[in-house]
Design an enzyme around this catalytic site. Structure first.
Site, PDB file in Angstrom:
ATOM      1  N   LYS A  12      42.006  23.608  16.256  1.00 48.07           N
ATOM      2  CA  LYS A  12      42.138  24.327  17.533  1.00 48.07           C
ATOM      3  C   LYS A  12      41.008  23.923  18.473  1.00 48.07           C
ATOM      4  CE  LYS A  12      38.584  27.570  16.995  1.00 48.07           C
ATOM      5  NZ  LYS A  12      37.270  27.337  17.589  1.00 48.07           N
ATOM      6  N   PRO A  94      37.285  17.868  11.207  1.00 49.81           N
ATOM      7  CA  PRO A  94      35.829  17.873  11.003  1.00 49.81           C
ATOM      8  C   PRO A  94      35.329  19.274  10.618  1.00 49.81           C
ATOM      9  CG  PRO A  94      36.393  16.653  12.983  1.00 49.81           C
ATOM     10  CD  PRO A  94      37.669  17.286  12.500  1.00 49.81           C
ATOM     11  N   ALA A  96      33.061  22.583  10.165  1.00 48.00           N
ATOM     12  CA  ALA A  96      32.106  23.411  10.926  1.00 48.00           C
ATOM     13  C   ALA A  96      31.770  22.798  12.289  1.00 48.00           C
ATOM     14  CB  ALA A  96      30.818  23.623  10.114  1.00 48.00           C
ATOM     15  N   ALA A  97      32.814  22.329  12.972  1.00 50.07           N
ATOM     16  CA  ALA A  97      32.627  21.634  14.246  1.00 50.07           C
ATOM     17  C   ALA A  97      32.988  22.502  15.447  1.00 50.07           C
ATOM     18  CB  ALA A  97      33.470  20.359  14.267  1.00 50.07           C
ATOM     19  N   GLY A  98      33.618  23.676  15.185  1.00 47.73           N
ATOM     20  CA  GLY A  98      34.149  24.483  16.284  1.00 47.73           C
ATOM     21  C   GLY A  98      35.625  24.208  16.497  1.00 47.73           C
ATOM     22  N   LEU A  99      36.248  23.567  15.487  1.00 46.86           N
ATOM     23  CA  LEU A  99      37.660  23.188  15.591  1.00 46.86           C
ATOM     24  C   LEU A  99      38.546  24.023  14.668  1.00 46.86           C
ATOM     25  CD1 LEU A  99      37.141  19.309  15.794  1.00 46.86           C
ATOM     26  CD2 LEU A  99      37.576  20.894  17.685  1.00 46.86           C
ATOM     27  N   GLY A 101      38.858  24.531  11.362  1.00 46.99           N
ATOM     28  CA  GLY A 101      39.486  24.013  10.143  1.00 46.99           C
ATOM     29  C   GLY A 101      39.635  25.041   9.027  1.00 46.99           C
ATOM     30  N   SER A 103      39.538  28.316   9.096  1.00 48.90           N
ATOM     31  CA  SER A 103      40.423  29.421   9.490  1.00 48.90           C
ATOM     32  C   SER A 103      41.879  28.979   9.464  1.00 48.90           C
ATOM     33  CB  SER A 103      40.073  29.896  10.909  1.00 48.90           C
ATOM     34  OG  SER A 103      38.733  30.304  10.985  1.00 48.90           O
ATOM     35  N   ASP A 136      39.104  34.197  13.608  1.00 48.92           N
ATOM     36  CA  ASP A 136      40.014  33.173  14.157  1.00 48.92           C
ATOM     37  C   ASP A 136      41.297  33.032  13.340  1.00 48.92           C
ATOM     38  OD1 ASP A 136      38.435  32.453  16.273  1.00 48.92           O
ATOM     39  OD2 ASP A 136      37.653  30.611  15.366  1.00 48.92           O
TER      40      ASP A 136
END
Ligand code: C5P
Length: 295
Positions: A12, A94, A96-99, A101, A103, A136
């Protein structure tokens, strides 16, 4: 016992993220637009088994606190069943990138397990289980685009914007990233939520994204913690991505493009400049995850 389901768990992006204030329960109230994208997605396969187990291609993520594994245990307890499931998880998003994964994996595990175990758990109950796994996770049960408010679990679906995204995900590890960055917020980082709500109203009216509204409350604390990351927006602008913004609490950055060819060209330029310290990809808005039976 038989059956096997496969599900693609999408990443996301946050298209703007404002923190409105701190709550009595220790969480923060936020206003953000979430959008599932592809690529990248994680690949999950869930097969009937006697107990609950996980096989994952990244051994560091295979412990008992893996969120997808926890999701299976929670749903099994909620449904009062003793049937198990073997989850095979291939990571491509990736970490712990803010994407989103972890969640997304958890939400996909819930959707696939409900199908595998043939449960009649209603969507609202699945969303409640998801909310206990993480703020999230409920969004990933629906996917697409949504305005998220409150802790992040109050969702209003939106039309996806007709754009593509250039995403820069730096190879930067920030220990305990999310709690650390939430704890680093101060009241000067708070805002009313008006910019993100205005963006949501634009999308509802069928207008495209206004890139000037891609604000993110984590910009100050993220760049204070990691000054090297503060260079990313300038690097992106130099490559032609004129409106870079942080996704989630970072460190991934995103820039929207109307023209996919231009996005591809900018991504190629960025790979030449920072491809050794970041993963760079072009992503499209994508729908939410859907399990499909493969055996
Ligand atoms: O909900 P989740 O488990 O993903 O949150 C991780 C941490 O991020 C929380 O423990 C909290 O410190 C912080 N958080 C917050 N407000 C939110 C979401 C997360 O303070 N809305």
């Amino acid at each position: 016992m038989s059956g096997c389901f496969r599900i693609a768990a999408p990443a996301k992006l946050n298209l703007g993220l404002e923190i409105v204030g701190k709550r009595a329960d220790g969480y923060h109230d936020l206003v953000t637009i979430l959008q599932t994208i592809a690529p990248p997605d994680d690949d999950l396969e869930l097969a009937a088994a006697t107990d609950v187990r996980l096989r994952i291609d990244d051994p560091e993520l295979g412990g008992p606190d893996n969120l997808a594994l926890q999701a299976l245990h929670r749903l099994r307890t909620d449904a009062r069943i003793t049937t198990g499931a073997a989850l095979r998880l291939t990571k491509r998003i990736p970490i712990a990138a803010g994407l989103g994964g972890a969640s997304s994996d958890a939400a996909s595990a819930l959707l696939a397990a409900r199908a595998l175990w043939n449960l009649d758990t209603p969507d609202a109950r699945l969303a409640a289980i998801a909310g206990r796994l993480g703020s999230d996770v409920p969004f990933f049960l629906i996917g697409g685009a949504a305005l998220a408010e409150g802790r992040g679990t109050e969702l209003t679906p939106l039309p996806s914007p007709p754009v593509v995204f250039v995403v820069v995900a730096p190879h930067a590890t920030i220990p305990r990233k999310t709690p650390t960055l939430y704890a680093a917020l101060d009241s000067a980082d708070y805002s009313s939520g008006a910019a993100v709500r205005e963006q949501a109203a634009r999308l509802c009216a069928g207008n495209s994204l206004d890139p000037t509204l891609l604000v993110n409350a984590f910009a100050r604390p993220l760049y204070a913690l990691r000054p090297d990351l503060a260079e990313i927006p300038a690097i992106m602008r130099r490559a032609g991505a004129m409106h870079p913004a942080i996704s989630g609490a970072g460190p991934a950055h995103v820039a929207p493009f109307i023209d996919p060819e231009r996005a591809k060209w900018v991504a190629t330029t960025l790979r030449a400049a920072v491809g050794h310290v970041a993963r760079i990809f072009v992503a499209h808005p994508a729908p939410g995850a859907q399990p499909r039976r493969i055996r």
